[in-house]
Scaffold this motif. Structure first.
Motif, PDB file in Angstrom:
ATOM      1  N   ARG A 147      13.360  33.682  36.810  1.00 20.48           N
ATOM      2  CA  ARG A 147      13.655  34.719  35.833  1.00 20.48           C
ATOM      3  C   ARG A 147      15.030  34.468  35.218  1.00 20.48           C
ATOM      4  N   PRO A 148      15.252  34.978  34.009  1.00 17.93           N
ATOM      5  CA  PRO A 148      16.588  34.820  33.402  1.00 17.93           C
ATOM      6  C   PRO A 148      17.657  35.489  34.263  1.00 17.93           C
ATOM      7  N   ASP A 149      18.841  34.911  34.272  1.00 15.40           N
ATOM      8  CA  ASP A 149      19.942  35.477  35.065  1.00 15.40           C
ATOM      9  C   ASP A 149      20.303  36.888  34.627  1.00 15.40           C
ATOM     10  N   TRP A 150      20.103  37.201  33.357  1.00 17.37           N
ATOM     11  CA  TRP A 150      20.472  38.515  32.841  1.00 17.37           C
ATOM     12  C   TRP A 150      19.447  39.600  33.196  1.00 17.37           C
ATOM     13  N   LEU A 151      18.356  39.228  33.827  1.00 13.60           N
ATOM     14  CA  LEU A 151      17.309  40.208  34.174  1.00 13.60           C
ATOM     15  C   LEU A 151      17.691  40.924  35.476  1.00 13.60           C
ATOM     16  N   VAL A 152      18.716  41.742  35.404  1.00 13.34           N
ATOM     17  CA  VAL A 152      19.215  42.452  36.588  1.00 13.34           C
ATOM     18  C   VAL A 152      18.591  43.841  36.732  1.00 13.34           C
ATOM     19  N   PHE A 153      17.874  44.286  35.722  1.00  9.91           N
ATOM     20  CA  PHE A 153      17.307  45.634  35.700  1.00  9.91           C
ATOM     21  C   PHE A 153      15.839  45.661  36.115  1.00  9.91           C
ATOM     22  N   GLU A 154      15.331  44.570  36.669  1.00 13.21           N
ATOM     23  CA  GLU A 154      13.911  44.484  37.005  1.00 13.21           C
ATOM     24  C   GLU A 154      13.415  45.633  37.891  1.00 13.21           C
ATOM     25  N   ARG A 202      -2.454  33.233  35.049  1.00 11.50           N
ATOM     26  CA  ARG A 202      -1.258  32.432  35.354  1.00 11.50           C
ATOM     27  C   ARG A 202      -0.710  31.785  34.091  1.00 11.50           C
ATOM     28  N   SER A 203      -0.492  32.648  33.106  1.00 12.90           N
ATOM     29  CA  SER A 203      -0.051  32.152  31.806  1.00 12.90           C
ATOM     30  C   SER A 203       0.967  33.107  31.193  1.00 12.90           C
ATOM     31  N   LEU A 204       2.212  32.659  31.152  1.00 14.99           N
ATOM     32  CA  LEU A 204       3.242  33.445  30.480  1.00 14.99           C
ATOM     33  C   LEU A 204       3.002  33.484  28.971  1.00 14.99           C
ATOM     34  N   LYS A 205       2.325  32.484  28.449  1.00 16.79           N
ATOM     35  CA  LYS A 205       1.992  32.470  27.020  1.00 16.79           C
ATOM     36  C   LYS A 205       1.075  33.653  26.686  1.00 16.79           C
ATOM     37  N   ILE A 206       0.090  33.910  27.534  1.00 14.04           N
ATOM     38  CA  ILE A 206      -0.793  35.069  27.327  1.00 14.04           C
ATOM     39  C   ILE A 206       0.037  36.352  27.324  1.00 14.04           C
ATOM     40  N   GLY A 207       0.980  36.455  28.263  1.00 13.62           N
ATOM     41  CA  GLY A 207       1.848  37.631  28.319  1.00 13.62           C
ATOM     42  C   GLY A 207       2.667  37.788  27.054  1.00 13.62           C
ATOM     43  N   THR A 208       3.171  36.683  26.538  1.00 14.67           N
ATOM     44  CA  THR A 208       3.962  36.731  25.312  1.00 14.67           C
ATOM     45  C   THR A 208       3.090  37.170  24.135  1.00 14.67           C
ATOM     46  N   ILE A 209       1.872  36.658  24.068  1.00 15.50           N
ATOM     47  CA  ILE A 209       0.949  37.042  22.981  1.00 15.50           C
ATOM     48  C   ILE A 209       0.595  38.526  23.081  1.00 15.50           C
ATOM     49  N   LEU A 210       0.281  38.989  24.287  1.00 10.69           N
ATOM     50  CA  LEU A 210      -0.039  40.408  24.457  1.00 10.69           C
ATOM     51  C   LEU A 210       1.173  41.277  24.139  1.00 10.69           C
ATOM     52  N   GLY A 211       2.346  40.858  24.605  1.00  8.99           N
ATOM     53  CA  GLY A 211       3.558  41.622  24.311  1.00  8.99           C
ATOM     54  C   GLY A 211       3.838  41.692  22.820  1.00  8.99           C
ATOM     55  N   MET A 214      11.045  33.373  30.084  1.00  7.49           N
ATOM     56  CA  MET A 214      10.521  32.850  31.352  1.00  7.49           C
ATOM     57  C   MET A 214       9.703  31.579  31.137  1.00  7.49           C
ATOM     58  N   ILE A 215       9.085  31.450  29.975  1.00  5.05           N
ATOM     59  CA  ILE A 215       8.368  30.200  29.671  1.00  5.05           C
ATOM     60  C   ILE A 215       9.358  29.033  29.652  1.00  5.05           C
ATOM     61  N   GLN A 216      10.550  29.273  29.108  1.00  2.00           N
ATOM     62  CA  GLN A 216      11.562  28.218  29.054  1.00  2.00           C
ATOM     63  C   GLN A 216      11.997  27.816  30.467  1.00  2.00           C
ATOM     64  N   LEU A 217      12.037  28.795  31.369  1.00  2.00           N
ATOM     65  CA  LEU A 217      12.467  28.542  32.746  1.00  2.00           C
ATOM     66  C   LEU A 217      11.331  28.010  33.627  1.00  2.00           C
ATOM     67  N   ASN A 218      10.099  28.277  33.223  1.00  4.96           N
ATOM     68  CA  ASN A 218       8.908  27.899  34.000  1.00  4.96           C
ATOM     69  C   ASN A 218       7.889  27.246  33.079  1.00  4.96           C
ATOM     70  N   PRO A 219       8.196  26.089  32.504  1.00  5.89           N
ATOM     71  CA  PRO A 219       7.264  25.478  31.528  1.00  5.89           C
ATOM     72  C   PRO A 219       5.881  25.210  32.107  1.00  5.89           C
ATOM     73  N   GLU A 220       5.792  25.008  33.390  1.00  8.59           N
ATOM     74  CA  GLU A 220       4.488  24.784  34.031  1.00  8.59           C
ATOM     75  C   GLU A 220       3.631  26.041  34.035  1.00  8.59           C
ATOM     76  N   ALA A 221       4.241  27.185  33.800  1.00 11.83           N
ATOM     77  CA  ALA A 221       3.525  28.461  33.815  1.00 11.83           C
ATOM     78  C   ALA A 221       3.214  28.964  32.416  1.00 11.83           C
ATOM     79  N   ALA A 222       3.457  28.111  31.424  1.00 11.34           N
ATOM     80  CA  ALA A 222       3.211  28.545  30.041  1.00 11.34           C
ATOM     81  C   ALA A 222       1.718  28.765  29.867  1.00 11.34           C
TER      82      ALA A 222
END
Length: 157
Positions: A35-42, A98-107, A149-157
């Motif tokens: 996760r991004p370092d700035w994601l402290v509010f999770e 298992r696809s952050l790309k799907i999450g980005t599209i839905l978001g 998160m896609i940038q941090l986890n390219p295998e999970a795109a």
């Protein structure tokens, strides 16, 4: 007598239960993503989404109360429902597929639907549109976080 806010609140609650469609093995995949370092509010995210959903249900109730039962109002209720379904589908679909790309599209789809809904609600009631602001402010944050998160986890795109 059942009041409109009870029906709208009940539908909102039932649709929100859609996140229960997650399976433990899917959740484990998501937990291991970087996760991004700035994601402290999770830890606050479930509370934030609760506020967003309550405000959305209040918005829908105001719209319904302005012109109950008209075709225009039913179509708007359908748009409120579609927006909630797309929003609630984000986590189970992202994890199951298992696809952050799907999450980005839905978001991103949710952001667009939210803007359209706010623009349609505005002439009916400024308050109804204003109650969509929590969604319009928070949803892009979630979408951007997923994209990051896609940038941090390219295998999970």
């Amino acid at each position: 007598m059942i009041k409109p806010w009870m029906v709208i609140g009940g539908v909102t609650f039932i649709v929100a239960l859609g996140t229960a469609l997650m399976k433990p093995r899917d959740t484990i995949w998501g937990v291991h993503l970087r996760r991004p370092d700035w994601l402290v509010f999770e830890p606050a995210i479930p509370f934030i989404w609760t506020i967003v959903f309550v405000a959305g249900a209040a918005s829908a109730t105001i719209v319904w109360d302005k012109d109950p039962g008209s075709l225009k109002t039913w179509l708007l209720m359908g748009l409120y429902l579609l927006l909630e379904i797309v929003t609630v589908a984000y986590i189970p679909m992202t994890l199951r597929l298992r696809s952050l790309k799907i999450g980005t599209i839905l978001g991103g789809s949710g952001v667009i639907l939210g803007v359209v809904l706010a623009l349609l609600a505005w002439p009916i009631s400024g308050w109804a549109a204003a109650l969509l602001l929590p969604y319009l402010l928070w949803s892009p944050v979630g979408t951007y976080t997923t994209w990051e998160m896609i940038q941090l986890n390219p295998e999970a795109a």
